[in-house]
Scaffold this active site. Structure first.
Site, PDB file in Angstrom:
ATOM      1  N   GLY A 191       0.487  -0.980   0.053  1.00 15.35           N
ATOM      2  CA  GLY A 191      -0.184  -0.323   0.381  1.00 15.35           C
ATOM      3  C   GLY A 191       0.622   1.307  -0.335  1.00 15.35           C
ATOM      4  N   GLY A 225       2.484   3.122   1.399  1.00 15.72           N
ATOM      5  CA  GLY A 225       3.367   3.290   2.852  1.00 15.72           C
ATOM      6  C   GLY A 225       3.958   4.617   3.584  1.00 15.72           C
ATOM      7  NE  ARG A 226       8.707   5.853   0.306  1.00 12.87           N
ATOM      8  CZ  ARG A 226       9.644   5.826  -1.151  1.00 12.87           C
ATOM      9  NH1 ARG A 226      10.211   6.992   0.495  1.00 12.87           N
ATOM     10  NH2 ARG A 226      10.193   4.960  -1.039  1.00 12.87           N
ATOM     11  CE  LYS A 264       8.803   7.774  -3.719  1.00 15.96           C
ATOM     12  NZ  LYS A 264       9.178   7.026  -4.585  1.00 15.96           N
ATOM     13  CG  ASP A 300      10.535   7.071   8.072  1.00 14.20           C
ATOM     14  OD1 ASP A 300      10.424   7.074   7.379  1.00 14.20           O
ATOM     15  OD2 ASP A 300      12.258   7.655   8.692  1.00 14.20           O
ATOM     16  NE  ARG A 343       4.845   9.429  -6.513  1.00 17.42           N
ATOM     17  CZ  ARG A 343       5.031   8.318  -6.323  1.00 17.42           C
ATOM     18  NH1 ARG A 343       6.068   7.358  -6.888  1.00 17.42           N
ATOM     19  NH2 ARG A 343       4.120   6.970  -5.914  1.00 17.42           N
ATOM     20  NE  ARG A 351       1.593   2.726  -6.710  1.00 11.39           N
ATOM     21  CZ  ARG A 351       2.889   2.887  -6.503  1.00 11.39           C
ATOM     22  NH1 ARG A 351       3.270   2.255  -6.763  1.00 11.39           N
ATOM     23  NH2 ARG A 351       2.939   4.350  -6.345  1.00 11.39           N
ATOM     24  CG  ASP A 353       5.227  -2.826  -5.188  1.00 14.53           C
ATOM     25  OD1 ASP A 353       5.811  -3.996  -5.433  1.00 14.53           O
ATOM     26  OD2 ASP A 353       5.308  -2.321  -4.477  1.00 14.53           O
ATOM     27  CG  ASP A 413       6.858   3.768  -7.243  1.00 12.49           C
ATOM     28  OD1 ASP A 413       6.065   4.938  -6.926  1.00 12.49           O
ATOM     29  OD2 ASP A 413       6.324   2.588  -6.173  1.00 12.49           O
TER      30      ASP A 413
END
Length: 509
Positions: free
Chosen positions: A109, A111-112, A132, A144, A195, A202, A271, A281
């Site tokens: 998922g 995550g940041r 992001k 984190d 972004r 995805r 992903d 990414d």
């Protein structure tokens, strides 16, 4: 603190929420209509230290809205820093799963990352805007939720460099940096990239619901994708097979273009694959310096799974994984297999076409595959600089071998190059090639400038060590026109310095 933010804070914001700032762009979010099984709503986590613009893309600003983007740049700085959200924006993090380095990783998922929403651009198209590095989400696992400045600069520059090359990609409006500490291998500083893409859906989004046997959710996602981004597929006899066929073709085209410019993604996990066939990414990517078919740009890729020569096969593998995820909707194994095979056929055609143009050939004849294979084998043995070789090859003269020196000097085995060049000249004569016409055509497809690691590293060191972001801006300008001569920026097209060979890029960010 800027005046709009001060005003918003004075008005007061609901507990647990952030003030809203007017960006001049009306936000919507069609993805949110899918329901909360697909995402979690949450606010970005504010950066503590003052934020500064490290890079800003006027090109993306023009794409979104040239009038409002300039007027609200100060507001955007606060939004990227996580201190406010756009008016009518409703940030959310999406859930997906996927295969990482060929192994099923289960639930992943954003995550940041947070989707702020979508806006209608100046061209009438809808664009999703995503932060992001905006902090922890329910999908951060042990992370984190932050991004470091070095990787954020690389993502910002490469997003725009790929757009300049004409390769399908997500874009980046800008990157902000702060002195907030972030711990990776060492203590670094935090940054956030904004972004931009028509969609960030995805392969892994489909894998998530398929792996959980949630067919209704899988169907809802597929229907949303077709109706929102590929409505022409709705009229197909089997729209879900048509969707897979479409993704296979677009992915094949994209990876063929990667190969043609010597680009390596570095982490082609499912992903990290876009359902729209966009380069997505930018982590441990790299552009080829000295040609090595087995080059591994990702220091974390110990087995070389994502090496340059493996990228086409990994694209095939990923399409097969998507086919498996969509099979409950497609319902026919043969139709799914046909779409996977379409990737193979489409890649071979796109790859041949790309190198036909790189070699300046008017048509691609059957024997040209042998000509290209011979060249790539010769390059693999001699390691000439990939970008410089093809750019210089455009200046080869049919009837003047004495002009070959700048090209042949890139090869250790000059006699072997001479032999290949003789075959190449014979092929060019067979179609009555004209030097000037061929040279101009080749320079339109063989870039002079790419985002080499040492160029990005120089910009990163200036930004991180000196808070001097001028090199980021300069590189952004150069990479926006990679096929132009730009004689004032000749140094950016030179052979890399010796220290460039020691640079390592990994999954750490």
């Amino acid at each position: 603190m800027n005046a709009p933010l001060q005003s918003a804070l004075q008005r007061g914001a609901p507990a647990g929420s952030l003030p809203e700032l007017d960006t001049g762009l009306p936000f919507t979010n069609r993805f949110a209509a899918l329901g909360e099984a697909f995402f979690t709503r949450l606010q970005p986590q504010p950066l503590a230290q003052p934020a500064r613009w490290v890079g800003f893309s006027d090109s993306v600003a023009q794409m979104l809205d040239p009038a409002s983007m300039g007027l609200s740049k100060a507001n955007w700085l606060e939004i990227l820093a996580g201190r406010a959200v756009p008016v009518s924006g409703a940030p959310l993090a999406t859930v997906y799963s996927g295969h990482q380095f060929g192994v099923w990783a289960g639930q992943l998922g954003d995550g940041r990352a947070l989707m702020l929403g979508e806006v209608r651009g100046a061209d009438g198209q809808h664009y999703e805007l995503q932060l992001k590095g905006s902090g922890k989400t329910p999908y951060s696992r042990m992370g984190d939720g932050r991004a470091v400045l070095r990787s954020s600069i690389r993502e910002f520059l490469c997003s725009e460099a790929m757009a300049g090359l004409g390769i399908p990609t997500t874009r980046a409006l800008g990157v902000v940096g702060t002195d907030d500490p972030v711990i990776r291998e060492t203590v670094e500083t935090a940054a956030v990239v904004l972004r931009v893409a028509p969609s960030f859906i995805r392969f892994g989004h489909f894998e998530h619901f398929s792996s959980r046997n949630q067919k209704d959710a899988l169907k809802a996602l597929a229907d949303f994708t077709i109706d929102t981004y590929r409505p022409e597929l709705r009229h197909a006899a089997n729209p879900y097979a048509a969707l897979l066929m479409d993704v296979a073709g677009r992915t094949a085209d994209m990876i063929a273009q990667w190969q043609a410019v010597g680009f390596m993604h570095g982490v082609m996990n499912t992903d990290n694959m876009s359902i729209l066939g966009l380069t997505l990414d930018y982590g441990p990517f790299g552009f080829m310096d000295g040609f090595d078919a087995g080059h591994i740009c990702n220091h974390s890729d110990h087995q070389g799974r994502y090496a340059y020569h493996n990228q086409p096969a990994i694209g095939h593998w990923n399409i097969a994984a998507l086919a498996e995820a969509l099979l409950p909707l497609i319902g026919d194994v043969d139709e799914a297999k046909a779409a996977v095979q379409h990737y193979v056929d489409r890649f071979e055609a796109a790859f041949s076409t790309a190198f036909q143009h790189k070699l300046g050939l008017k048509i691609w004849a059957e024997a040209d595959a042998q000509l290209l294979t011979g060249l790539l084998e010769l390059m693999h043995r001699n390691h000439p600089d990939f970008t410089i070789f093809f750019r210089r090859l455009a200046d080869l003269k049919l009837d003047d071998q004495s002009a070959d020196a700048p090209i042949r000097d890139l090869f250790i085995d000059r006699a072997a190059f001479d032999a290949w060049a003789a075959t190449y000249r014979e092929r060019l004569r067979s179609e009555a090639s004209v030097d000037a016409e061929r040279s101009a055509a080749m320079k339109r497809v063989n870039p002079k400038f790419v985002l080499r690691n040492h160029l990005a590293e120089t910009a990163i060191r200036k930004s991180t060590d000196e808070h001097d972001d001028s090199e980021v801006a300069r590189l952004l300008k150069v990479l926006a026109a990679p096929y132009d001569e730009q004689p004032e920026h000749e140094a950016y097209a030179a052979l890399p310095p010796d220290w460039a060979g020691s640079l390592e890029v990994s999954c750490s960010s």
